[in-house]
Structures are given as structure tokens and as C-alpha cells.
Design an enzyme around this catalytic site. Sequence first.
Site, PDB file in Angstrom:
ATOM      1  N   LYS A  27     -49.695  35.258 -33.823  1.00  0.00           N
ATOM      2  CA  LYS A  27     -50.507  35.442 -32.582  1.00  0.00           C
ATOM      3  C   LYS A  27     -51.449  34.268 -31.929  1.00  0.00           C
ATOM      4  O   LYS A  27     -52.350  33.864 -32.500  1.00  0.00           O
ATOM      5  CB  LYS A  27     -51.168  36.639 -32.805  1.00  0.00           C
ATOM      6  CG  LYS A  27     -51.746  37.149 -31.484  1.00  0.00           C
ATOM      7  CD  LYS A  27     -52.536  38.512 -31.679  1.00  0.00           C
ATOM      8  CE  LYS A  27     -51.609  39.728 -31.846  1.00  0.00           C
ATOM      9  NZ  LYS A  27     -52.335  41.040 -31.664  1.00  0.00           N
ATOM     10  N   GLY A  41     -42.644  24.849  -0.442  1.00  0.00           N
ATOM     11  CA  GLY A  41     -43.062  24.930   0.772  1.00  0.00           C
ATOM     12  C   GLY A  41     -44.521  25.354   0.795  1.00  0.00           C
ATOM     13  O   GLY A  41     -45.471  24.816   1.576  1.00  0.00           O
ATOM     14  N   ILE A  42     -45.040  26.096  -0.444  1.00  0.00           N
ATOM     15  CA  ILE A  42     -46.401  26.687  -0.432  1.00  0.00           C
ATOM     16  C   ILE A  42     -47.172  25.318  -0.650  1.00  0.00           C
ATOM     17  O   ILE A  42     -48.225  25.553  -0.238  1.00  0.00           O
ATOM     18  CB  ILE A  42     -46.120  27.980  -1.536  1.00  0.00           C
ATOM     19  CG1 ILE A  42     -45.706  29.076  -0.770  1.00  0.00           C
ATOM     20  CG2 ILE A  42     -47.728  28.073  -1.880  1.00  0.00           C
ATOM     21  CD1 ILE A  42     -45.752  30.208  -1.659  1.00  0.00           C
ATOM     22  N   ASN A  43     -46.722  24.799  -1.566  1.00  0.00           N
ATOM     23  CA  ASN A  43     -47.626  23.592  -1.935  1.00  0.00           C
ATOM     24  C   ASN A  43     -47.888  22.797  -0.888  1.00  0.00           C
ATOM     25  O   ASN A  43     -48.827  21.956  -0.466  1.00  0.00           O
ATOM     26  CB  ASN A  43     -46.956  22.527  -3.036  1.00  0.00           C
ATOM     27  CG  ASN A  43     -47.127  23.413  -4.691  1.00  0.00           C
ATOM     28  OD1 ASN A  43     -47.986  24.209  -4.574  1.00  0.00           O
ATOM     29  ND2 ASN A  43     -46.156  23.148  -5.396  1.00  0.00           N
ATOM     30  N   ARG A  90     -41.655  35.577  -9.017  1.00  0.00           N
ATOM     31  CA  ARG A  90     -41.280  34.962 -10.485  1.00  0.00           C
ATOM     32  C   ARG A  90     -43.089  34.440 -10.812  1.00  0.00           C
ATOM     33  O   ARG A  90     -43.900  34.359  -9.950  1.00  0.00           O
ATOM     34  CB  ARG A  90     -40.511  34.021 -10.697  1.00  0.00           C
ATOM     35  CG  ARG A  90     -40.602  32.741  -9.771  1.00  0.00           C
ATOM     36  CD  ARG A  90     -39.718  31.768  -9.852  1.00  0.00           C
ATOM     37  NE  ARG A  90     -39.786  30.866  -9.050  1.00  0.00           N
ATOM     38  CZ  ARG A  90     -39.631  29.391  -9.211  1.00  0.00           C
ATOM     39  NH1 ARG A  90     -39.046  29.096 -10.426  1.00  0.00           N
ATOM     40  NH2 ARG A  90     -39.486  28.460  -7.995  1.00  0.00           N
ATOM     41  N   LEU A 225     -39.811   6.669  -4.893  1.00  0.00           N
ATOM     42  CA  LEU A 225     -39.484   5.672  -6.292  1.00  0.00           C
ATOM     43  C   LEU A 225     -40.429   6.126  -7.140  1.00  0.00           C
ATOM     44  O   LEU A 225     -40.914   4.950  -8.167  1.00  0.00           O
ATOM     45  CB  LEU A 225     -39.258   4.370  -5.791  1.00  0.00           C
ATOM     46  CG  LEU A 225     -38.124   4.048  -4.812  1.00  0.00           C
ATOM     47  CD1 LEU A 225     -38.211   2.693  -4.277  1.00  0.00           C
ATOM     48  CD2 LEU A 225     -36.754   4.409  -5.214  1.00  0.00           C
ATOM     49  N   SER A 250     -51.828  13.226 -13.405  1.00  0.00           N
ATOM     50  CA  SER A 250     -50.579  14.103 -13.627  1.00  0.00           C
ATOM     51  C   SER A 250     -49.730  13.814 -12.299  1.00  0.00           C
ATOM     52  O   SER A 250     -50.348  13.709 -11.262  1.00  0.00           O
ATOM     53  CB  SER A 250     -51.166  15.598 -14.049  1.00  0.00           C
ATOM     54  OG  SER A 250     -50.072  16.151 -13.345  1.00  0.00           O
ATOM     55  N   ASP A 256     -44.379  17.129  -3.371  1.00  0.00           N
ATOM     56  CA  ASP A 256     -44.733  18.075  -2.506  1.00  0.00           C
ATOM     57  C   ASP A 256     -45.958  17.381  -1.656  1.00  0.00           C
ATOM     58  O   ASP A 256     -45.765  17.594  -0.357  1.00  0.00           O
ATOM     59  CB  ASP A 256     -45.239  19.597  -2.977  1.00  0.00           C
ATOM     60  CG  ASP A 256     -44.076  20.074  -3.738  1.00  0.00           C
ATOM     61  OD1 ASP A 256     -42.959  20.010  -3.184  1.00  0.00           O
ATOM     62  OD2 ASP A 256     -44.386  20.867  -4.818  1.00  0.00           O
ATOM     63  N   VAL A 280     -46.454   8.367   1.370  1.00  0.00           N
ATOM     64  CA  VAL A 280     -46.872   7.596   0.000  1.00  0.00           C
ATOM     65  C   VAL A 280     -48.215   7.886  -0.576  1.00  0.00           C
ATOM     66  O   VAL A 280     -48.686   7.895  -1.652  1.00  0.00           O
ATOM     67  CB  VAL A 280     -46.382   6.192  -0.084  1.00  0.00           C
ATOM     68  CG1 VAL A 280     -47.169   5.339  -1.151  1.00  0.00           C
ATOM     69  CG2 VAL A 280     -44.882   6.074   0.040  1.00  0.00           C
TER      70      VAL A 280
HETATM   71  N1  LIG Z   1     -47.024   6.880 -11.455  1.00  0.00           N
HETATM   72  C1  LIG Z   1     -47.305   6.935 -10.089  1.00  0.00           C
HETATM   73  N2  LIG Z   1     -48.175   5.907  -9.557  1.00  0.00           N
HETATM   74  C2  LIG Z   1     -48.438   6.033  -8.257  1.00  0.00           C
HETATM   75  N3  LIG Z   1     -47.747   6.700  -7.291  1.00  0.00           N
HETATM   76  C3  LIG Z   1     -46.868   7.748  -7.479  1.00  0.00           C
HETATM   77  C4  LIG Z   1     -46.725   7.801  -8.923  1.00  0.00           C
HETATM   78  N4  LIG Z   1     -45.401   8.923  -9.359  1.00  0.00           N
HETATM   79  C5  LIG Z   1     -45.442   9.436  -7.977  1.00  0.00           C
HETATM   80  N5  LIG Z   1     -46.146   8.579  -7.110  1.00  0.00           N
HETATM   81  C6  LIG Z   1     -46.217   8.984  -5.636  1.00  0.00           C
HETATM   82  O1  LIG Z   1     -45.616  10.065  -5.046  1.00  0.00           O
HETATM   83  C7  LIG Z   1     -44.510   9.835  -4.561  1.00  0.00           C
HETATM   84  C8  LIG Z   1     -43.233  10.834  -5.053  1.00  0.00           C
HETATM   85  O2  LIG Z   1     -43.264  10.706  -6.259  1.00  0.00           O
HETATM   86  P1  LIG Z   1     -41.713  10.678  -6.992  1.00  0.00           P
HETATM   87  O3  LIG Z   1     -40.859   9.966  -6.543  1.00  0.00           O
HETATM   88  O4  LIG Z   1     -41.820  11.260  -8.605  1.00  0.00           O
HETATM   89  O5  LIG Z   1     -41.257  12.299  -6.274  1.00  0.00           O
HETATM   90  P2  LIG Z   1     -40.366  13.662  -6.952  1.00  0.00           P
HETATM   91  O6  LIG Z   1     -39.436  12.947  -8.005  1.00  0.00           O
HETATM   92  O7  LIG Z   1     -39.784  14.203  -5.635  1.00  0.00           O
HETATM   93  O8  LIG Z   1     -41.554  14.461  -7.484  1.00  0.00           O
HETATM   94  P3  LIG Z   1     -41.765  15.700  -7.758  1.00  0.00           P
HETATM   95  O9  LIG Z   1     -41.257  15.829  -9.275  1.00  0.00           O
HETATM   96  O10 LIG Z   1     -43.184  16.173  -7.761  1.00  0.00           O
HETATM   97  O11 LIG Z   1     -40.693  16.331  -7.060  1.00  0.00           O
HETATM   98  C9  LIG Z   1     -44.136   8.333  -4.659  1.00  0.00           C
HETATM   99  O12 LIG Z   1     -43.345   8.002  -3.482  1.00  0.00           O
HETATM  100  C10 LIG Z   1     -45.327   7.614  -4.863  1.00  0.00           C
HETATM  101  O13 LIG Z   1     -45.925   7.592  -3.543  1.00  0.00           O
END
Ligand SMILES: Nc1ncnc2c1ncn2[C@@H]1O[C@H](COP(=O)(O)OP(=O)(O)OP(=O)(O)O)[C@@H](O)[C@H]1O
Length: 321
Positions: A27, A41-43, A90, A225, A250, A256, A280
Site C-alpha cells: 500500500k 486547448g485548456i492549457n 478522464r 525544435l 520541466s 502548449d 518561443v
Molecule cells: N529544453 C528547452 N530549453 C529551452 N526551450 C525549450 C526547451 N524545450 C522546449 N523549449 C521551448 O518550447 C518550445 C516547444 O517545445 P517542443 O519543441 O518540445 O514542443 P512539443 O514537442 O510540442 O512539446 P509538448 O511535448 O509540450 O507538446 C520550443 O520551441 C522552445 O521554445
Amino acid sequence: MKNIVTLTVNPAIDKSTTVTCIKPNSKLRCTTPIFEAGGGGINISRVIHELNEISTCLYLAGGPTGTHLHQLLEAENISQQMIPILGWTRENLAVTDTTTHQQFRFGMPGPDVSEEECTKVLKHLELILSEGDYLVASGSLSPKMSVDFFAKVATIAKSKKVKFILDSSGEPLVYGAKAGVFLLKPNLGELSRLCGVDAIHFSEIETLAQNFLRNNPCEVMVVSLGPQGAVMVTKNTVDYIAAPIVLQQSTIGAGDSMVAGMILGLAQGKSLVEMAKYGVACGTAATMTPGTQLCRKKDVDALYKWITENSKENTKININT
Ligand SMILES: Nc1ncnc2c1ncn2[C@@H]1O[C@H](COP(=O)(O)OP(=O)(O)OP(=O)(O)O)[C@@H](O)[C@H]1O
Ligand SMILES: [Mg+2]
């Protein structure tokens, strides 16, 4: 500012807790859970609210968990419209082991949504959207929902002269994009899916994204990216936006937050490059907060200033188009 409507088809209550030492067959006594409203969308609506602007948060919800979701959004003063459904909303669970600091995240599929309930959503959108509005659909579909649901949403947005932004994945994203989207925000995996390729090398992004825009009724693509920032592509231009280096806590909610920043930028009348920079800034700001927390305005403002002051003119214009 133009009206922004966010659409979350399969929202969730995100429940998080901690426990000392996760082990099987015993437990596990967890700490008092924290409940948060969740779903793409909520986020986005929550980030727009954090940035002192208003959006209409439209979502499908049902059962006692649906009522709870409504209460959570009310407590955050989010302007909301709930479309009632029969199935229960959910509840996802995240448990952090305080001895190892590992987080275990359990995602649930969400309730079945009937054909009639889908039609209700589409009719509601027809009713509330007006020319010049921005509509963003973000997140997954519910199980058994027709894979072309976002394509139907795209058709309504087009008929209403509303700019549609779609951030989803898999087949629903492909169907939606083929029906017409103003702005897409794929990450590399989602771009591969859109382009029907297995993997993408960094050097291929521009060509693949531009080819996609030339062959589909979509205008702008911002490929995110992660720590590298993003590349914004139109049929004729390519702009790279580097993400500032920050103390990362994190990355949950980065995507979002980025989409929220871009829509807000568009609705405020920013140029495409400025809206991508603002996106960005919001995405990177989200990585500076712990756990599921989204971005904070003070971080967004500081990062946007930094990006604006430090970005070099790196637009490439394709003259052979
Ligand atoms: N480790 C990082 N350092 C700095 N900026 C980051 C990092 N990770 C993400 N970002 C920022 O967040 C934006 C979106 O991240 P990412 O490309 O991981 O999107 P995603 O894959 O759609 O993410 P999610 O899993 O939240 O849907 C990036 O363009 C960048 O501006
Ligand atoms: Mg994403």
C-alpha cells in the site's frame, strides 16, 4: 484584440501526488493530491489568462469529473463554455517518488464521444465564431471519434473566415491540415507524420515544410525544435528563432505555452516573425517552472526582450518561387 477561441475535445483533470519509495504489492501512502485542469486547448487558455488576456475556453466534458473540471477553471477565472457529454471526463495521474525524484505519469484514454455529441460541437462552433476570430484546436481526439473531426472544424473555420490553428498529432492532424489550417505547430515527429516520412534530418526541415505548405491549404508552419527553438516557414520565407538558454526545470507544457504565445501574438497584430519569437519566449518560459506549471508572465517578458534584442536578421527568402 481579436477574439480567441480554444477547443479541447478530450480534456482531463491532471491529478498529481508524491509518495516515498514506489514498490509493488504494497500500500503506497500518497500525499494530498493537487488537481489541475488539463488538455491542450485548456492549457492554452490558462497561459493566455496568465498573460493578462482573454480567450473563450470551449471543451467537451461529462460526469462528476466534468463538473470538477468546470469548477477548476472557474476558480482560475477562465472564461469557459462547456459542451456536456454523457461520458465522464478522464482523470490522469502523476506520481513522483520522493526518494528517486522519478515521476510516473499515467494517461487515460478519455470517454467515448458519440456522433451526435460531435455534431453538437460543430454546430456550437458555427454559432459562436465570427469573421476575424482565431480558433485553436489542441490535443488528442477522444477514442472512437472520427479521425476527420479536425477537418470538419477546419471547414467551418474557413466558411466563417476564421484563422484556424491546429496542434495535434497522428492522423487527426494530417486530416485537419489537408482540409486547411492557417498555422501549424508540429514538432519534428509531427512534421514527419505530416510529410509521410520516417525521420527528418535537420537539413531537410525547410524543404519539407515548404513543400507541405505549397501542396496543402496551409499558410504558416512553425516547427518547434525543443531546446533549439523553432523555425518559422511560409511558402517564401524561412526564419530561425533560437531559444535562450535557461535553468530548465520541466519541459511539460512547453508546446502548449508556445502555441498560446503565438495565437496571442497573432491576435494582437504582431508580424509572423514576432509572433514566432513570442511563441518561443512562452515555450522556453514554461521550461523554467517545475512540474506541470505553465509559463509565468515575468519570464515570458524577459525572454521575449532577450530574443528580440539578440536575434540576428536570419530570414532566408526563396526567390525561385
Ligand atoms: N529544453 C528547452 N530549453 C529551452 N526551450 C525549450 C526547451 N524545450 C522546449 N523549449 C521551448 O518550447 C518550445 C516547444 O517545445 P517542443 O519543441 O518540445 O514542443 P512539443 O514537442 O510540442 O512539446 P509538448 O511535448 O509540450 O507538446 C520550443 O520551441 C522552445 O521554445
Ligand atoms: Mg506538442
